[in-house]
Design an enzyme around this catalytic site. Structure first.
Site, PDB file in Angstrom:
ATOM      1  N   CYS A 108      58.827 -19.213  46.189  1.00 10.24           N
ATOM      2  CA  CYS A 108      58.378 -19.249  44.788  1.00 10.24           C
ATOM      3  C   CYS A 108      58.662 -20.583  44.105  1.00 10.24           C
ATOM      4  CB  CYS A 108      59.041 -18.115  44.014  1.00 10.24           C
ATOM      5  SG  CYS A 108      58.755 -16.519  44.775  1.00 10.24           S
ATOM      6  N   HIS A 242      59.540 -19.247  36.410  1.00 11.34           N
ATOM      7  CA  HIS A 242      58.889 -18.399  37.410  1.00 11.34           C
ATOM      8  C   HIS A 242      58.760 -16.982  36.855  1.00 11.34           C
ATOM      9  CE1 HIS A 242      57.758 -16.485  41.013  1.00 11.34           C
ATOM     10  NE2 HIS A 242      58.948 -16.053  41.364  1.00 11.34           N
ATOM     11  N   ASN A 272      54.380 -11.074  39.881  1.00 12.92           N
ATOM     12  CA  ASN A 272      54.982 -12.251  40.515  1.00 12.92           C
ATOM     13  C   ASN A 272      54.003 -12.817  41.548  1.00 12.92           C
ATOM     14  OD1 ASN A 272      56.445 -14.014  42.103  1.00 12.92           O
ATOM     15  ND2 ASN A 272      58.217 -12.666  42.340  1.00 12.92           N
TER      16      ASN A 272
HETATM   17  O1  UT7 Z   1      60.309 -14.251  43.358  1.00  9.03           O
HETATM   18  C1  UT7 Z   1      61.551 -13.624  43.504  1.00  9.03           C
HETATM   19  C2  UT7 Z   1      61.307 -12.233  44.012  1.00  9.03           C
HETATM   20  N1  UT7 Z   1      61.993 -11.135  43.475  1.00  9.03           N
HETATM   21  C3  UT7 Z   1      62.569 -10.939  42.260  1.00  9.03           C
HETATM   22  O2  UT7 Z   1      62.653 -11.763  41.396  1.00  9.03           O
HETATM   23  C4  UT7 Z   1      63.124  -9.564  42.010  1.00  9.03           C
HETATM   24  C5  UT7 Z   1      64.494  -9.561  41.371  1.00  9.03           C
HETATM   25  N2  UT7 Z   1      64.971  -8.191  41.147  1.00  9.03           N
HETATM   26  C6  UT7 Z   1      64.406  -7.359  40.253  1.00  9.03           C
HETATM   27  O3  UT7 Z   1      63.477  -7.750  39.557  1.00  9.03           O
HETATM   28  C7  UT7 Z   1      64.984  -5.979  40.095  1.00  9.03           C
HETATM   29  O4  UT7 Z   1      66.164  -5.857  40.848  1.00  9.03           O
HETATM   30  C8  UT7 Z   1      63.994  -4.842  40.505  1.00  9.03           C
HETATM   31  C9  UT7 Z   1      62.864  -4.778  39.482  1.00  9.03           C
HETATM   32  C10 UT7 Z   1      63.429  -5.120  41.881  1.00  9.03           C
HETATM   33  C11 UT7 Z   1      64.694  -3.504  40.536  1.00  9.03           C
HETATM   34  O5  UT7 Z   1      65.288  -3.230  39.269  1.00  9.03           O
HETATM   35  P1  UT7 Z   1      66.782  -2.672  39.206  1.00  9.03           P
HETATM   36  O6  UT7 Z   1      67.097  -2.390  37.796  1.00  9.03           O
HETATM   37  O7  UT7 Z   1      67.645  -3.658  39.924  1.00  9.03           O
HETATM   38  O8  UT7 Z   1      66.649  -1.289  39.960  1.00  9.03           O
HETATM   39  P2  UT7 Z   1      67.481  -0.749  41.217  1.00  9.03           P
HETATM   40  O9  UT7 Z   1      67.339  -1.641  42.391  1.00  9.03           O
HETATM   41  O10 UT7 Z   1      68.847  -0.474  40.744  1.00  9.03           O
HETATM   42  O11 UT7 Z   1      66.772   0.604  41.549  1.00  9.03           O
HETATM   43  C12 UT7 Z   1      67.030   1.733  40.759  1.00  9.03           C
HETATM   44  C13 UT7 Z   1      66.309   2.955  41.335  1.00  9.03           C
HETATM   45  C14 UT7 Z   1      66.538   3.207  42.818  1.00  9.03           C
HETATM   46  O12 UT7 Z   1      66.699   4.615  42.968  1.00  9.03           O
HETATM   47  P3  UT7 Z   1      68.157   5.246  43.174  1.00  9.03           P
HETATM   48  O13 UT7 Z   1      68.671   4.656  44.467  1.00  9.03           O
HETATM   49  O14 UT7 Z   1      68.961   4.832  41.983  1.00  9.03           O
HETATM   50  O15 UT7 Z   1      67.871   6.715  43.242  1.00  9.03           O
HETATM   51  C15 UT7 Z   1      65.236   2.814  43.465  1.00  9.03           C
HETATM   52  O16 UT7 Z   1      64.949   3.583  44.614  1.00  9.03           O
HETATM   53  O17 UT7 Z   1      64.903   2.812  41.174  1.00  9.03           O
HETATM   54  C16 UT7 Z   1      64.250   3.171  42.399  1.00  9.03           C
HETATM   55  N3  UT7 Z   1      63.013   2.415  42.482  1.00  9.03           N
HETATM   56  C17 UT7 Z   1      61.871   2.823  41.925  1.00  9.03           C
HETATM   57  N4  UT7 Z   1      61.552   3.922  41.232  1.00  9.03           N
HETATM   58  C18 UT7 Z   1      60.280   4.040  40.777  1.00  9.03           C
HETATM   59  C19 UT7 Z   1      62.807   1.208  43.064  1.00  9.03           C
HETATM   60  N5  UT7 Z   1      61.538   0.822  42.889  1.00  9.03           N
HETATM   61  C20 UT7 Z   1      60.926   1.814  42.188  1.00  9.03           C
HETATM   62  C21 UT7 Z   1      59.622   1.992  41.695  1.00  9.03           C
HETATM   63  N6  UT7 Z   1      59.352   3.124  40.990  1.00  9.03           N
HETATM   64  N7  UT7 Z   1      58.649   1.093  41.879  1.00  9.03           N
END
Ligand code: UT7
Length: 315
Positions: A108, A242, A272
């Protein structure tokens, strides 16, 4: 060097959060508050090389330059249908340029790395006009059964035309190998001699690790450059970050103690788009007249590697 033209090209297919919830266990209620994304543009019948060439042509038109006057093309790309030749060579042929071409894969942060390479060529006196194209289709890297990643990405291409000048005030690049945090592995053609186990793994991401790295790297890079230039965050007119997640952008904004209006975003409507994200945003800001000639802007991106880069420049 200085940027004298920008362009972008976006796939026509719009995929809303509600459309994703038709086949994935997800919802707008989960995606929007956590990422700021309402919808993204996804490649359907387009080819990435066509979007890349379209962005390049628009940037050349915006700069008032002909393709034959280019001395170098740098293309930032992680994945496209061609393994070889390079996307920059394909773009060169499509737009009618004749100059040397180079592809880079800096995830990225590709636009910042491309600007750094271009700046080195300007300092060496070997180029007058350079085209940078960042063209990405991350939606072809993710599994569309994996709600953790596929909801985050969109496709597109952004381009910038550079010429001689002294508008770049500083560039800071970084890399810190963390290959288990954000990666995709694909199998190559088999041979009769391969004895190791190989597998195809769609894009994997430890979201919270990436989130923390993103905020730390981006604020660190920008602060490093500001300190080096003896500048304060207030002296930057706009921060073009970004577009990965609006919460990452908000955290960086809080660290820098700067107002909302200095941080234009398009993550709401693009998701993204990897290295294309910054030049697409730059093109949108340029065409909307958001950036004023002579103001100082900061660009910053981070991604797989881990890798990051920031640029402070006069617009
Ligand atoms: O270019 C660089 C690339 N990437 C990034 O910049 C991403 C950086 N990270 C993020 O943006 C965030 O960490 C995310 C948006 C990916 C995730 O947000 P979060 O607040 O960190 O959520 P989490 O990882 O704590 O997930 C919480 C829950 C999980 O369920 P459990 O284990 O708590 O039951 C996930 O399984 O949300 C679940 N989950 C979803 N639920 C519904 C993960 N993805 C989804 C989804 N829909 N799409």
């Amino acid at each position: 060097m200085k940027i004298i033209g920008t362009g972008s090209a976006i796939p026509k297919k719009i995929v809303t959060n509600d459309m994703l919830s038709e086949f994935l266990d997800t919802s707008d209620a989960w995606i929007y508050p956590r990422t700021g994304i309402k919808y993204r543009h996804v490649i359907s019948d387009e080819k990435l090389e066509d979007l890349a060439a379209e962005a390049a042509v628009k940037a050349l038109e915006n700069a008032g330059m002909k393709a034959e006057d280019l001395d170098f093309i740098i293309c930032s790309n992680v994945v496209n249908e061609y393994v070889t030749p390079s996307l920059s060579c394909i773009i060169q042929g499509a737009i009618g340029a004749t100059c040397p071409c180079l592809d880079i894969n800096c995830a990225c942060a590709g636009f910042m790395y491309a600007l750094d390479i271009a700046e080195a060529h300007y300092k060496a006196g070997s180029v007058k006009n350079v085209l940078i194209v960042c063209a990405e289709e991350p939606t072809r890297m993710t599994s569309w059964k994996d709600r953790n990643v596929c909801v985050l990405f969109g496709d597109g291409a952004g381009a910038a035309v550079l010429t001689e000048g002294d508008n770049i005030k500083g560039i800071k690049l970084s890399a810190a190998s963390a290959t288990d945090k954000l990666y995709q592995i694909r199998t190559l053609e088999p041979t009769p001699y391969i004895t190791k186990e190989e597998q195809n793994i769609s894009l994997q991401m430890r979201g919270q690790d990436v989130f923390k790295f993103a905020v730390k790297a981006s604020t660190g890079d920008i602060r490093y450059l500001l300190d080096k230039l003896g500048m304060k965050p207030d002296e930057i007119g706009h921060y073009l970050l970004h577009q990965a997640n609006v919460r990452i952008i908000n955290s960086i904004k809080e660290f820098l103690e700067q107002p909302d209006e200095k941080f234009p975003t398009n993550v709401e409507t693009h998701g993204n788009s990897s290295s294309a994200s910054c030049p697409i945003l730059l093109d949108e800001c340029n065409r909307k007249g958001i950036l004023k000639r002579g103001e100082t802007i900061a660009l910053s991106a981070f991604g797989a590697g881990f890798i990051s880069g920031a640029v402070i420049m006069e617009w």
